[in-house]
Design a protein around this motif. Structure first.
Motif, PDB file in Angstrom:
ATOM      1  N   ASP A 207       0.805  -1.219   0.000  1.00  0.00           N
ATOM      2  CA  ASP A 207       0.000   0.000   0.000  1.00  0.00           C
ATOM      3  C   ASP A 207       0.838   1.269   0.000  1.00  0.00           C
ATOM      4  O   ASP A 207       0.300   2.367  -0.165  1.00  0.00           O
ATOM      5  CB  ASP A 207      -0.929   0.026   1.219  1.00  0.00           C
ATOM      6  CG  ASP A 207      -2.151  -0.864   1.017  1.00  0.00           C
ATOM      7  OD1 ASP A 207      -2.444  -1.190  -0.147  1.00  0.00           O
ATOM      8  OD2 ASP A 207      -2.786  -1.239   2.019  1.00  0.00           O
ATOM      9  N   ILE A 208       2.146   1.148   0.208  1.00  0.00           N
ATOM     10  CA  ILE A 208       3.003   2.338   0.176  1.00  0.00           C
ATOM     11  C   ILE A 208       3.206   2.747  -1.282  1.00  0.00           C
ATOM     12  O   ILE A 208       3.639   1.939  -2.103  1.00  0.00           O
ATOM     13  CB  ILE A 208       4.363   2.043   0.846  1.00  0.00           C
ATOM     14  CG1 ILE A 208       4.161   1.666   2.315  1.00  0.00           C
ATOM     15  CG2 ILE A 208       5.284   3.258   0.742  1.00  0.00           C
ATOM     16  CD1 ILE A 208       5.446   1.270   3.026  1.00  0.00           C
ATOM     17  N   PRO A 209       2.890   3.992  -1.645  1.00  0.00           N
ATOM     18  CA  PRO A 209       3.000   4.411  -3.054  1.00  0.00           C
ATOM     19  C   PRO A 209       4.417   4.253  -3.594  1.00  0.00           C
ATOM     20  O   PRO A 209       5.398   4.629  -2.935  1.00  0.00           O
ATOM     21  CB  PRO A 209       2.584   5.888  -3.015  1.00  0.00           C
ATOM     22  CG  PRO A 209       1.767   6.025  -1.771  1.00  0.00           C
ATOM     23  CD  PRO A 209       2.366   5.065  -0.788  1.00  0.00           C
ATOM     24  N   ALA A 210       4.522   3.685  -4.787  1.00  0.00           N
ATOM     25  CA  ALA A 210       5.836   3.507  -5.416  1.00  0.00           C
ATOM     26  C   ALA A 210       6.487   4.852  -5.734  1.00  0.00           C
ATOM     27  O   ALA A 210       7.720   4.941  -5.824  1.00  0.00           O
ATOM     28  CB  ALA A 210       5.683   2.678  -6.697  1.00  0.00           C
ATOM     29  N   GLU A 211       5.675   5.905  -5.897  1.00  0.00           N
ATOM     30  CA  GLU A 211       6.230   7.227  -6.209  1.00  0.00           C
ATOM     31  C   GLU A 211       7.136   7.735  -5.096  1.00  0.00           C
ATOM     32  O   GLU A 211       8.093   8.482  -5.353  1.00  0.00           O
ATOM     33  CB  GLU A 211       5.100   8.241  -6.447  1.00  0.00           C
ATOM     34  CG  GLU A 211       4.269   7.971  -7.685  1.00  0.00           C
ATOM     35  CD  GLU A 211       3.214   6.904  -7.461  1.00  0.00           C
ATOM     36  OE1 GLU A 211       3.090   6.418  -6.299  1.00  0.00           O
ATOM     37  OE2 GLU A 211       2.525   6.529  -8.436  1.00  0.00           O
ATOM     38  N   LEU A 212       6.843   7.339  -3.856  1.00  0.00           N
ATOM     39  CA  LEU A 212       7.686   7.783  -2.745  1.00  0.00           C
ATOM     40  C   LEU A 212       9.084   7.191  -2.853  1.00  0.00           C
ATOM     41  O   LEU A 212      10.083   7.875  -2.586  1.00  0.00           O
ATOM     42  CB  LEU A 212       7.047   7.387  -1.411  1.00  0.00           C
ATOM     43  CG  LEU A 212       5.699   8.035  -1.086  1.00  0.00           C
ATOM     44  CD1 LEU A 212       5.179   7.518   0.251  1.00  0.00           C
ATOM     45  CD2 LEU A 212       5.827   9.557  -1.040  1.00  0.00           C
ATOM     46  N   TYR A 213       9.172   5.924  -3.255  1.00  0.00           N
ATOM     47  CA  TYR A 213      10.489   5.306  -3.429  1.00  0.00           C
ATOM     48  C   TYR A 213      11.223   5.931  -4.618  1.00  0.00           C
ATOM     49  O   TYR A 213      12.443   6.136  -4.572  1.00  0.00           O
ATOM     50  CB  TYR A 213      10.335   3.800  -3.635  1.00  0.00           C
ATOM     51  CG  TYR A 213       9.893   3.062  -2.402  1.00  0.00           C
ATOM     52  CD1 TYR A 213      10.797   2.767  -1.384  1.00  0.00           C
ATOM     53  CD2 TYR A 213       8.568   2.667  -2.235  1.00  0.00           C
ATOM     54  CE1 TYR A 213      10.389   2.087  -0.242  1.00  0.00           C
ATOM     55  CE2 TYR A 213       8.160   1.981  -1.100  1.00  0.00           C
ATOM     56  CZ  TYR A 213       9.077   1.707  -0.110  1.00  0.00           C
ATOM     57  OH  TYR A 213       8.673   1.037   1.016  1.00  0.00           O
ATOM     58  N   GLU A 214      10.483   6.231  -5.695  1.00  0.00           N
ATOM     59  CA  GLU A 214      11.117   6.861  -6.852  1.00  0.00           C
ATOM     60  C   GLU A 214      11.668   8.235  -6.489  1.00  0.00           C
ATOM     61  O   GLU A 214      12.786   8.601  -6.883  1.00  0.00           O
ATOM     62  CB  GLU A 214      10.103   6.979  -7.986  1.00  0.00           C
ATOM     63  CG  GLU A 214       9.665   5.628  -8.554  1.00  0.00           C
ATOM     64  CD  GLU A 214       8.613   5.784  -9.628  1.00  0.00           C
ATOM     65  OE1 GLU A 214       8.275   6.947  -9.961  1.00  0.00           O
ATOM     66  OE2 GLU A 214       8.109   4.751 -10.134  1.00  0.00           O
ATOM     67  N   ALA A 215      10.888   8.999  -5.723  1.00  0.00           N
ATOM     68  CA  ALA A 215      11.364  10.315  -5.301  1.00  0.00           C
ATOM     69  C   ALA A 215      12.584  10.196  -4.402  1.00  0.00           C
ATOM     70  O   ALA A 215      13.532  10.995  -4.514  1.00  0.00           O
ATOM     71  CB  ALA A 215      10.238  11.058  -4.581  1.00  0.00           C
ATOM     72  N   ALA A 216      12.585   9.202  -3.519  1.00  0.00           N
ATOM     73  CA  ALA A 216      13.735   9.012  -2.637  1.00  0.00           C
ATOM     74  C   ALA A 216      14.978   8.633  -3.435  1.00  0.00           C
ATOM     75  O   ALA A 216      16.083   9.120  -3.157  1.00  0.00           O
ATOM     76  CB  ALA A 216      13.414   7.928  -1.598  1.00  0.00           C
ATOM     77  N   ARG A 217      14.826   7.782  -4.454  1.00  0.00           N
ATOM     78  CA  ARG A 217      15.975   7.396  -5.276  1.00  0.00           C
ATOM     79  C   ARG A 217      16.506   8.588  -6.063  1.00  0.00           C
ATOM     80  O   ARG A 217      17.716   8.752  -6.238  1.00  0.00           O
ATOM     81  CB  ARG A 217      15.586   6.254  -6.215  1.00  0.00           C
ATOM     82  CG  ARG A 217      15.495   4.896  -5.522  1.00  0.00           C
ATOM     83  CD  ARG A 217      15.419   3.767  -6.541  1.00  0.00           C
ATOM     84  NE  ARG A 217      14.184   3.836  -7.302  1.00  0.00           N
ATOM     85  CZ  ARG A 217      13.056   3.198  -6.961  1.00  0.00           C
ATOM     86  NH1 ARG A 217      13.028   2.462  -5.854  1.00  0.00           N
ATOM     87  NH2 ARG A 217      11.977   3.300  -7.701  1.00  0.00           N
ATOM     88  N   MET A 218      15.589   9.423  -6.536  1.00  0.00           N
ATOM     89  CA  MET A 218      16.025  10.627  -7.276  1.00  0.00           C
ATOM     90  C   MET A 218      16.802  11.575  -6.372  1.00  0.00           C
ATOM     91  O   MET A 218      17.683  12.300  -6.841  1.00  0.00           O
ATOM     92  CB  MET A 218      14.815  11.332  -7.881  1.00  0.00           C
ATOM     93  CG  MET A 218      14.140  10.543  -9.009  1.00  0.00           C
ATOM     94  SD  MET A 218      12.697  11.386  -9.672  1.00  0.00           S
ATOM     95  CE  MET A 218      13.464  12.864 -10.344  1.00  0.00           C
ATOM     96  N   ASP A 219      16.475  11.552  -5.085  1.00  0.00           N
ATOM     97  CA  ASP A 219      17.202  12.400  -4.133  1.00  0.00           C
ATOM     98  C   ASP A 219      18.496  11.759  -3.668  1.00  0.00           C
ATOM     99  O   ASP A 219      19.194  12.317  -2.816  1.00  0.00           O
ATOM    100  CB  ASP A 219      16.317  12.703  -2.920  1.00  0.00           C
ATOM    101  CG  ASP A 219      15.185  13.655  -3.265  1.00  0.00           C
ATOM    102  OD1 ASP A 219      15.325  14.368  -4.279  1.00  0.00           O
ATOM    103  OD2 ASP A 219      14.186  13.676  -2.538  1.00  0.00           O
ATOM    104  N   GLY A 220      18.812  10.572  -4.199  1.00  0.00           N
ATOM    105  CA  GLY A 220      20.062   9.914  -3.849  1.00  0.00           C
ATOM    106  C   GLY A 220      19.995   9.023  -2.621  1.00  0.00           C
ATOM    107  O   GLY A 220      21.042   8.645  -2.081  1.00  0.00           O
ATOM    108  N   ALA A 221      18.785   8.672  -2.184  1.00  0.00           N
ATOM    109  CA  ALA A 221      18.657   7.828  -0.991  1.00  0.00           C
ATOM    110  C   ALA A 221      19.010   6.384  -1.319  1.00  0.00           C
ATOM    111  O   ALA A 221      18.574   5.840  -2.336  1.00  0.00           O
ATOM    112  CB  ALA A 221      17.228   7.905  -0.448  1.00  0.00           C
TER     113      ALA A 221
END
Length: 319
Positions: A207-221
């Motif tokens: 249920d956790i949106p995949a967009e949150l992981y994509e945004a985190a990866r774009m920020d270098g996480a």
């Protein structure tokens, strides 16, 4: 065109208002009729037992005798009076419950989460492995306890046999000595129930949106930063539920101890529920047993409040 459209619009409005009219015609009793089956079951199996148990705890209640004299709070006072017939055995059982809860809950929170993270990944045979991890949970406690009682037997058990094959000590008395008995009880319980928590975690992870992981990866996480800043905040409500549910289930452990160790060695693994059942059903002291159960309930309520406080949303906290 207007003459054709107007009747159609009027018909649509009439059909839309028809369900509302029909609901109003049924009256205010309709929702209660739908709730009636649940309310009957809840009243019969929760409300009435709670009230009856509280009433019994205020009496010297022996169901084999016709008279059940009222004693007020004496049953509760006895539990807190050193030297009374019920105080020592009850608090020893509470200590055993605390040992089991403290030892099992961390494993039942962490291991299922790791399994859920693994099962959430995409790989061939994922559904098969999900079924394998969940399969033990569908077994009854009697099946699990009897199975592991034979596997852990000191003389004929396969666990000691394979430990000997590996060159490890093969004479451990898993069910008749401590701390081996606690290791056995905790290990069997974790093996048996981790699938339930893993499935709950898995549903929450999906249920956790995949967009949150994509945004985190774009920020270098990295993976750890994603887990800490995306996964854990997303799991906060489920972590609260799983923690409370696991605490309550562990504090109510009975079947494993009763069937595997018989509360031994001595009374070391006799938990609070075990002692309540022994006091009420075998010794016929239902008033004392009811008082014990309410003391245990108060402890569980306090633990639940602490868990809710620990997992509450904090103002200004970074999520």
């Amino acid at each position: 065109m207007s003459q054709t459209t107007l009747p159609t619009s009027a018909g649509a409005l009439a059909s839309a208002s028809a369900p509302a009219r029909r609901l109003r015609d049924h009256g205010p009793a309709t929702p209660w009729l739908f709730l009636a089956p649940y309310l009957l079951l809840f009243t019969g199996f929760v409300i009435i037992p709670v009230v009856l148990g509280l009433w019994m705890s205020l009496h010297q209640w022996d169901y084999t005798l016709p008279l059940k004299p009222f004693v007020g709070l004496d049953n509760y006072v006895d539990l807190f009076t050193p030297g009374s017939t019920t105080s020592g055995i009850f608090w020893q059982a509470m200590q055993a419950t605390a040992i089991f809860t403290v030892a099992s809950v961390p494993f039942l929170l962490v291991i299922p989460l790791l399994v859920a993270l693994l099962m959430n990944a995409k790989f061939p045979g994922r559904n098969f492995f999900r079924a394998v991890y969940f399969a033990p949970y569908v077994l009854g406690v009697a099946v699990v306890a009897v199975l592991w009682r034979y596997l852990l037997d000191n003389n004929i058990g396969l666990v000691n046999y394979y430990l000997g094959v590996l060159g490890l000590p093969d004479d451990t008395a898993w069910l008749t000595s401590t701390p081996a008995a606690w290791v056995a009880l905790v290990g069997v319980t974790v093996w048996w129930t981790l699938g339930f928590n893993a499935i709950i975690y898995l549903a929450a992870l999906q249920d956790i949106p995949a967009e949150l992981y994509e945004a985190a990866r774009m920020d270098g996480a990295g993976r750890w930063q994603q887990f800490r800043n995306v996964t854990l905040p997303g799991l906060r409500p489920i972590l609260t539920f799983v923690t409370i549910n696991t605490l309550i289930a562990s504090a109510n452990m009975f079947g494993q101890s009763y069937l595997m160790t018989q509360g031994g060695p001595g009374r070391e693994t006799r938990t609070a529920i075990y002692q309540i059942a022994e006091t009420g059903l075998r010794n016929f002291q239902m008033g004392d047993a009811a008082a014990m159960s309410y003391i245990l309930t108060l402890f569980l309520i306090g633990l639940s409040v602490v868990v809710f406080w620990l997992f509450r949303e904090r103002k200004g906290a970074r999520t």
